[in-house]
Enzyme design. Structure first.
Site, PDB file in Angstrom:
ATOM      1  N   TYR A  33      69.256  38.402  70.159  1.00  0.00           N
ATOM      2  CA  TYR A  33      69.031  39.663  69.459  1.00  0.00           C
ATOM      3  C   TYR A  33      70.243  40.041  68.626  1.00  0.00           C
ATOM      4  O   TYR A  33      71.320  39.443  68.762  1.00  0.00           O
ATOM      5  CB  TYR A  33      68.671  40.778  70.452  1.00  0.00           C
ATOM      6  CG  TYR A  33      69.830  41.316  71.261  1.00  0.00           C
ATOM      7  CD1 TYR A  33      70.385  40.580  72.310  1.00  0.00           C
ATOM      8  CD2 TYR A  33      70.403  42.553  70.970  1.00  0.00           C
ATOM      9  CE1 TYR A  33      71.452  41.069  73.046  1.00  0.00           C
ATOM     10  CE2 TYR A  33      71.471  43.050  71.710  1.00  0.00           C
ATOM     11  CZ  TYR A  33      71.988  42.305  72.746  1.00  0.00           C
ATOM     12  OH  TYR A  33      73.048  42.781  73.468  1.00  0.00           O
ATOM     13  N   ARG A  52      75.863  35.587  62.696  1.00  0.00           N
ATOM     14  CA  ARG A  52      75.985  35.448  64.157  1.00  0.00           C
ATOM     15  C   ARG A  52      74.619  35.104  64.765  1.00  0.00           C
ATOM     16  O   ARG A  52      74.534  34.294  65.699  1.00  0.00           O
ATOM     17  CB  ARG A  52      76.552  36.725  64.781  1.00  0.00           C
ATOM     18  CG  ARG A  52      76.757  36.581  66.290  1.00  0.00           C
ATOM     19  CD  ARG A  52      77.464  37.769  66.914  1.00  0.00           C
ATOM     20  NE  ARG A  52      76.687  38.985  66.778  1.00  0.00           N
ATOM     21  CZ  ARG A  52      77.124  40.186  67.120  1.00  0.00           C
ATOM     22  NH1 ARG A  52      78.341  40.343  67.617  1.00  0.00           N
ATOM     23  NH2 ARG A  52      76.356  41.259  66.968  1.00  0.00           N
ATOM     24  N   ARG A 100      54.030  29.333  81.686  1.00  0.00           N
ATOM     25  CA  ARG A 100      55.354  29.477  82.289  1.00  0.00           C
ATOM     26  C   ARG A 100      55.890  28.154  82.843  1.00  0.00           C
ATOM     27  O   ARG A 100      55.310  27.572  83.764  1.00  0.00           O
ATOM     28  CB  ARG A 100      55.328  30.531  83.401  1.00  0.00           C
ATOM     29  CG  ARG A 100      56.714  30.881  83.896  1.00  0.00           C
ATOM     30  CD  ARG A 100      56.699  31.946  84.973  1.00  0.00           C
ATOM     31  NE  ARG A 100      58.081  32.263  85.367  1.00  0.00           N
ATOM     32  CZ  ARG A 100      58.812  31.487  86.163  1.00  0.00           C
ATOM     33  NH1 ARG A 100      58.303  30.392  86.672  1.00  0.00           N
ATOM     34  NH2 ARG A 100      60.067  31.826  86.444  1.00  0.00           N
ATOM     35  N   LYS A 149      74.436  35.788  71.891  1.00  0.00           N
ATOM     36  CA  LYS A 149      73.897  37.139  72.090  1.00  0.00           C
ATOM     37  C   LYS A 149      72.451  37.059  72.591  1.00  0.00           C
ATOM     38  O   LYS A 149      71.495  37.249  71.827  1.00  0.00           O
ATOM     39  CB  LYS A 149      74.004  37.937  70.783  1.00  0.00           C
ATOM     40  CG  LYS A 149      73.922  39.454  70.976  1.00  0.00           C
ATOM     41  CD  LYS A 149      74.395  40.173  69.733  1.00  0.00           C
ATOM     42  CE  LYS A 149      74.071  41.652  69.742  1.00  0.00           C
ATOM     43  NZ  LYS A 149      74.785  42.424  70.744  1.00  0.00           N
ATOM     44  N   GLU A 182      85.366  42.193  78.450  1.00  0.00           N
ATOM     45  CA  GLU A 182      84.885  43.146  77.442  1.00  0.00           C
ATOM     46  C   GLU A 182      84.143  44.254  78.168  1.00  0.00           C
ATOM     47  O   GLU A 182      84.101  44.278  79.397  1.00  0.00           O
ATOM     48  CB  GLU A 182      83.986  42.432  76.426  1.00  0.00           C
ATOM     49  CG  GLU A 182      82.767  41.781  77.047  1.00  0.00           C
ATOM     50  CD  GLU A 182      81.903  41.012  76.046  1.00  0.00           C
ATOM     51  OE1 GLU A 182      81.935  41.333  74.847  1.00  0.00           O
ATOM     52  OE2 GLU A 182      81.187  40.105  76.492  1.00  0.00           O
ATOM     53  N   LEU A 207      81.518  38.380  73.698  1.00  0.00           N
ATOM     54  CA  LEU A 207      80.726  38.300  72.473  1.00  0.00           C
ATOM     55  C   LEU A 207      81.678  38.563  71.306  1.00  0.00           C
ATOM     56  O   LEU A 207      82.488  39.497  71.365  1.00  0.00           O
ATOM     57  CB  LEU A 207      79.622  39.368  72.486  1.00  0.00           C
ATOM     58  CG  LEU A 207      78.749  39.324  71.235  1.00  0.00           C
ATOM     59  CD1 LEU A 207      77.781  38.152  71.292  1.00  0.00           C
ATOM     60  CD2 LEU A 207      77.988  40.618  71.053  1.00  0.00           C
TER      61      LEU A 207
HETATM   62  N1  PLP Z   1      80.154  42.855  73.659  1.00  0.00           N
HETATM   63  C1  PLP Z   1      78.925  43.023  74.173  1.00  0.00           C
HETATM   64  C2  PLP Z   1      78.645  42.554  75.567  1.00  0.00           C
HETATM   65  C3  PLP Z   1      77.915  43.640  73.408  1.00  0.00           C
HETATM   66  O1  PLP Z   1      76.679  43.793  73.928  1.00  0.00           O
HETATM   67  C4  PLP Z   1      78.229  44.093  72.101  1.00  0.00           C
HETATM   68  C5  PLP Z   1      77.213  44.736  71.265  1.00  0.00           C
HETATM   69  O2  PLP Z   1      76.073  44.845  71.596  1.00  0.00           O
HETATM   70  C6  PLP Z   1      79.534  43.913  71.619  1.00  0.00           C
HETATM   71  C7  PLP Z   1      80.467  43.270  72.419  1.00  0.00           C
HETATM   72  C8  PLP Z   1      79.923  44.393  70.251  1.00  0.00           C
HETATM   73  O3  PLP Z   1      79.328  43.654  69.241  1.00  0.00           O
HETATM   74  P1  PLP Z   1      79.079  44.263  67.801  1.00  0.00           P
HETATM   75  O4  PLP Z   1      80.398  44.791  67.325  1.00  0.00           O
HETATM   76  O5  PLP Z   1      78.603  43.126  66.999  1.00  0.00           O
HETATM   77  O6  PLP Z   1      78.076  45.361  67.967  1.00  0.00           O
END
Ligand code: PLP
Length: 285
Positions: A33, A52, A100, A149, A182, A207
């Site tokens: 996503y 991305r 499935r 993501k 994070e 991420l």
């Molecule tokens: N880290 C995680 C786990 C996230 O879910 C997100 C955004 O959804 C981010 C970092 C930040 O990413 P972005 O700056 O692309 O929104």
């Protein structure tokens, strides 16, 4: 006015916007996503988000269901049909619908595409940034490829809920060696006691946030340096400032971690400056 979603080729009122019970996104989180900010009805940093997205799809070996150009049209159409001035647009691409079985469907099925959008309250967001967030730390129990993501966000869900139940707003993940990775839906930053701006290096444990990437440019333009390295929770407790970055929060100050006051207990000047300058460095489409 009913919200409108795009589901596999059709724009539908939310109540009719449904996916199949054997959608692999639903059964296995076999989907990726993106979330983009919408500002003044315009899409922010579409190119970076779609780059991305392409990388996530390629790592997951899911085909792009439509061309990038067509996807841009759909994103704009969903924003327009929902009359979003300030808010977000969400897109999800899954491996598709099949009986499935964890293995990839053979022959391959059509990947699914869903797009939704919603308004956000800008005044409320700005008020939150004036006040700053309280966060709590939680063990990082996620899989080893959170740089992709995917919609597999259960640890993030549980972390955010744990934060709320402790009277905080967000959670910071800490790896088994005691380093912050994070936040539950944003990247974590600190300004150390001796004034160094630090955020974790973009490896497989975080991420690679688009907001993080743009913030690098804002920082560079201000003539400041960034140390891209892991930092411990203790270093964060002792920081002068802390903040998080994400597409919907931009640069959001953090004023306490695990009940310990960060710096003066008020949003720091650097976070404030980065937040103010941020949109001079984004691309508006
Ligand atoms: N880290 C995680 C786990 C996230 O879910 C997100 C955004 O959804 C981010 C970092 C930040 O990413 P972005 O700056 O692309 O929104």
């Amino acid at each position: 006015m009913s919200r409108i979603a795009y589901v596999n080729g059709r724009y539908l009122p939310m109540r009719d916007a449904k996916v199949h019970v054997e959608d692999r996104g639903y059964q296995f989180a076999d989907a990726v996503y993106e979330v983009c900010e919408v500002r003044g009805g315009r899409l922010i940093d579409e190119r970076r988000h779609l780059d991305r997205l392409k990388r996530s799809l390629s790592e997951m070996r899911i085909a792009m269901p439509v061309t990038v150009r067509a996807l841009g049209v759909v994103l704009r159409e969903v924003i327009a049909r929902n009359r979003i001035g300030y808010g977000l647009v969400y897109l999800q691409i899954g491996r598709g619908v099949a009986r499935r079985d964890p293995a990839f469907p053979l022959p391959a099925v059509a990947p699914s595409l869903v797009v939704t959008a919603r308004s956000l309250n800008r005044t409320k967001n700005d008020a939150l940034a004036e006040k700053g967030l309280a966060v709590v730390s939680v063990p990082d129990t996620r899989w080893g490829r959170v740089d992709i993501k995917t919609t597999g966000l259960l640890p993030n869900v549980l972390a955010r809920q744990a934060a709320i139940e402790q009277g905080a707003r967000d959670a910071w993940f800490v790896d088994k060696d005691g380093f912050v990775t994070e936040a539950a839906s944003s990247n974590a930053w600190i300004v150390t006691a001796n004034g160094k701006l630090v955020t974790r290096q973009a490896d497989h444990a975080i991420l690679r946030g688009i907001t993080r990437m743009v913030t690098f440019e804002v920082v560079k333009a201000q003539g400041l340096a960034i140390e891209e390295r892991a930092f411990t929770l203790d270093e964060a407790y002792a920081a002068r400032e802390a903040f998080v970055t994400s597409a919907t929060q931009i640069v959001m100050p953090v004023v306490s971690i695990d009940g310990r006051t960060i710096g003066s207990g008020k949003p720091g000047p650097l976070a404030g400056a980065l937040r103010r300058e941020f949109h001079r460095y984004t691309e508006t489409g």
